[in-house]
Design an enzyme around this catalytic site. Structure first.
Site, PDB file in Angstrom:
ATOM      1  N   CYS A 100      45.880  31.636  32.668  1.00 52.59           N
ATOM      2  CA  CYS A 100      44.913  31.572  31.577  1.00 52.59           C
ATOM      3  C   CYS A 100      45.609  31.141  30.276  1.00 52.59           C
ATOM      4  CB  CYS A 100      44.176  32.895  31.434  1.00 52.59           C
ATOM      5  SG  CYS A 100      42.684  32.771  30.429  1.00 52.59           S
ATOM      6  N   HIS A 199      42.416  33.961  36.413  1.00 54.34           N
ATOM      7  CA  HIS A 199      43.325  35.096  36.582  1.00 54.34           C
ATOM      8  C   HIS A 199      43.499  35.414  38.069  1.00 54.34           C
ATOM      9  CE1 HIS A 199      43.835  36.605  32.381  1.00 54.34           C
ATOM     10  NE2 HIS A 199      42.750  35.860  32.216  1.00 54.34           N
ATOM     11  N   GLU A 201      45.717  37.060  39.542  1.00 52.96           N
ATOM     12  CA  GLU A 201      46.233  38.408  39.825  1.00 52.96           C
ATOM     13  C   GLU A 201      45.109  39.380  40.175  1.00 52.96           C
ATOM     14  OE1 GLU A 201      45.740  38.459  35.259  1.00 52.96           O
ATOM     15  OE2 GLU A 201      46.046  37.014  36.885  1.00 52.96           O
TER      16      GLU A 201
END
Length: 239
Positions: A100, A199, A201
């Site tokens: 990001c 994102h 993750e």
């Protein structure tokens, strides 16, 4: 010494305490070992094999000659640290993954610019604000991202208002959304550098998202062995 490549992860002073464990888990699952960096913490690239620039605050337009929008939330100390780290990592031949804000910082550090009001510019882009995969992006064929994560449309999350505008040196667009907004960039030569606007993750249950971290760890392992990073990523992607 651990055989796992060592990956530095920069985080926001505001949210790093909850985001870093997620990133560290993704790095561990990919075969690496993460350590947290941030403004005011030690940050010596000689001690790591690769770098992740994490998400969070907006990037000040002072870094690229842009205009400031009133909604921007800035962290000048983090800006300075991460710009220096990206520039140094590329100079030292160490791979970088940008998440990001991190994708935007890779672009800025390599001489590019950002669109401060991306959804104002790309009015056909779906404006969502969620960690859930509700935004569709199209992967550009022939890119390394397509090798790593496949060529089919990808569902991702979105928590951003800025986006890449003019590309930095040696960078190419690897994905866009349906409105044309840049969603991923990559470097076309060693050292490996990939930036994604979403994102991953938060999406560790998705194989295509875990592959992004696996690519960085593969490149970091190659750097440790003084090998070719893009070739190592290609081997990983083809395995």
């Amino acid at each position: 010494m651990s055989h796992r490549p060592r990956i530095a992860v920069t985080t926001s002073a505001r949210s790093g305490w909850r985001i870093f464990p997620l990133v560290a888990l993704n790095v561990w699952l990919a075969g690496g070992r993460a350590r947290r960096w941030g403004a005011g913490r030690p940050a010596d690239l000689d001690t790591v094999d690769g770098l992740i620039i994490g998400g969070g605050d907006d990037i000040s337009p002072d870094l690229y000659g842009g205009r400031l929008v009133t909604s921007a939330r800035l962290d000048p100390a983090r800006d300075a640290l991460e710009r220096r780290l990206v520039e140094a990592a590329i100079a030292l031949g160490k791979p970088v993954l940008g998440i990001c804000r991190g994708a935007q910082m890779i672009n800025v550090a390599l001489g590019g610019t950002l669109d401060q009001d991306a959804y104002g510019t790309y009015t056909a882009s779906d404006r969502v604000w969620t960690i859930l995969p509700k935004k569709r992006v199209e992967i550009a064929p022939g890119t390394r991202l397509a090798e790593i994560a496949g060529t089919g449309p990808m569902r991702v999350n979105a928590l951003h208002s800025q986006a890449v505008d003019r590309l930095g040196e040696a960078l190419v667009v690897a994905a866009r959304d349906r409105g044309g907004m840049v969603q991923a960039i990559e470097r076309d030569r060693d050292p490996f550098a990939l930036g994604v606007q979403w994102h991953p993750e938060h999406l560790l249950y998705a194989r295509r998202q875990r592959a992004l971290f696996a690519a960085l760890v593969a490149a970091a392992g190659a750097r440790r062995r003084h090998g070719a990073q893009l070739a190592a990523v290609d081997r990983m992607a083809g395995a």
